[in-house]
Motif scaffolding. Structure first.
Motif, mmCIF file in Angstrom:
data_model
loop_
_atom_site.group_PDB
_atom_site.id
_atom_site.type_symbol
_atom_site.label_atom_id
_atom_site.label_comp_id
_atom_site.label_asym_id
_atom_site.label_seq_id
_atom_site.Cartn_x
_atom_site.Cartn_y
_atom_site.Cartn_z
ATOM 1 N N HIS A 1 0.816 -1.221 0.000
ATOM 2 C CA HIS A 1 0.000 0.000 0.000
ATOM 3 C C HIS A 1 0.848 1.270 0.000
ATOM 4 C CE1 HIS A 1 0.954 -0.493 4.282
ATOM 5 N NE2 HIS A 1 0.757 0.802 4.386
ATOM 6 N N PHE B 1 -4.575 -5.204 2.969
ATOM 7 C CA PHE B 1 -5.514 -4.231 3.547
ATOM 8 C C PHE B 1 -6.313 -4.915 4.650
ATOM 9 C CE2 PHE B 1 -4.885 -2.997 -0.938
ATOM 10 C CZ PHE B 1 -4.420 -1.701 -0.772
ATOM 11 N N ARG C 1 -2.381 7.025 -2.778
ATOM 12 C CA ARG C 1 -3.275 7.305 -1.653
ATOM 13 C C ARG C 1 -4.148 6.075 -1.454
ATOM 14 N NH1 ARG C 1 -3.424 10.247 -5.830
ATOM 15 N NH2 ARG C 1 -5.073 9.920 -7.373
ATOM 16 N N LYS C 2 -4.990 6.117 -0.448
ATOM 17 C CA LYS C 2 -5.864 4.979 -0.185
ATOM 18 C C LYS C 2 -6.879 4.841 -1.314
ATOM 19 C CE LYS C 2 -8.895 3.063 3.396
ATOM 20 N NZ LYS C 2 -9.435 3.253 4.770
ATOM 21 N N ILE D 1 -12.219 -1.250 2.401
ATOM 22 C CA ILE D 1 -12.249 -0.731 1.031
ATOM 23 C C ILE D 1 -13.152 -1.636 0.201
ATOM 24 C CG2 ILE D 1 -10.879 -0.167 -1.014
ATOM 25 C CD1 ILE D 1 -8.444 0.085 0.848
ATOM 26 N N ASP E 1 -9.397 6.890 -8.605
ATOM 27 C CA ASP E 1 -8.768 6.326 -7.412
ATOM 28 C C ASP E 1 -9.188 4.874 -7.179
ATOM 29 O OD1 ASP E 1 -7.594 8.762 -7.127
ATOM 30 O OD2 ASP E 1 -8.525 9.279 -5.214
#
Length: 269
Positions: free
Chosen positions: A42, A133, A47-48, A138, A168
């Motif tokens: 990650h 994760f 970014r996330k 997510i 994203d």
């Protein structure tokens, strides 16, 4: 200055639930390097992610199918492992909205596809994501392979999805760059074939995009191709990821030697 778009990445997902057990089919640390790398993957993302699309080696259908289940269950599609590995959890939500968006993009590219409201996460999805994760916060949408396993077709599937990177959304291919497990488990020495194919695959992925896709589409002509992949379902997620990489350059971002064979991961950004 605009934010960088997300890369697409092809990862090795290990063997079954290997990251969550004491490994007894080789040295105890067989999968430690891969697990440590996945835990830190990650950090290379800008970014996330808002959502993750996973193309797993373990789901094939007559047409591309898209998991539209809002709360996907887990499929423990591995056999002969310790009882606790069938009690793993990964409660990441699905995203019916993203599934519909994927469907629209594929249809616009004349790629046959269908929503699947019943499918869950197989171990090619939940095992590596549980490492990468662990908060499971997510949304994840799994997309199948098409069972004919045509490499050019799967490159086209990825190309149809590349615009999602600008939202994203992280497009992740989950397989193994070497997957001749029957021969490997029989104790045969096939390390030279693995190294030869790994060298070809890295050179291919790091080629200019047009040349890369041409070579990936003809991967069966690679040296040691069938020795590395008697059946190519674990390689095909790479084709989708490369297609979604568009004109971005590829690079080898991880190399490991597991049970005497080379395995690699690739990023397109």
């Amino acid at each position: 200055m605009s934010n960088p778009i997300f890369p697409t990445i092809y990862i090795p997902h290990g063997g079954g639930p290997c990251f969550f057990m004491d490994w007894t089919r080789g040295p105890a640390d067989t999968w430690d390097t891969m697990k440590g790398w996945l835990q830190n993957l990650h950090k290379i993302l800008p970014r996330k992610p808002k959502a993750i699309i996973v193309i797993s080696a373990h789901w094939e259908e007559d047409v591309i199918r898209i998991n539209s289940q809002p709360h996907p269950p887990l499929y423990f599609d591995y056999y002969g492992f310790p009882p606790h590995t069938y009690e793993l959890t990964y409660p990441a939500p699905g995203s019916p909205e993203l599934a519909k968006q994927i469907q629209a993009l594929l249809k616009n590219a004349d790629i046959d596809c269908a929503l699947d409201p019943d499918h869950g996460y197989d171990h090619g999805t939940f095992v590596p994501l549980k490492v990468m994760f662990p908060d499971a916060d997510i949304p994840v949408v799994q997309v199948s392979l098409q069972h004919n396993l045509d490499p050019v077709y799967h490159i086209q599937v990825g190309a149809a999805l590349q615009s999602l990177r600008e939202q994203d959304i992280f497009i992740l291919g989950s397989g193994m760059s070497f997957h001749n497990m029957d021969t490997l488990m029989q104790g045969q020495d096939i390390g030279n074939h693995a190294a030869t194919f790994d060298h070809w695959l890295t050179n291919t992925c790091e080629s200019k995009p047009d040349e890369r896709n041409k070579r990936l589409g003809n991967w069966l002509n690679a040296p040691s191709a069938r020795q590395a992949h008697p059946r190519e379902e674990h390689l095909l997620p790479l084709m989708v990821v490369a297609g979604a990489g568009g004109n971005n350059q590829g690079k080898n971002i991880f190399q490991d030697n597991v049970m005497g064979v080379n395995v690699s991961a690739y990023q397109f950004d």
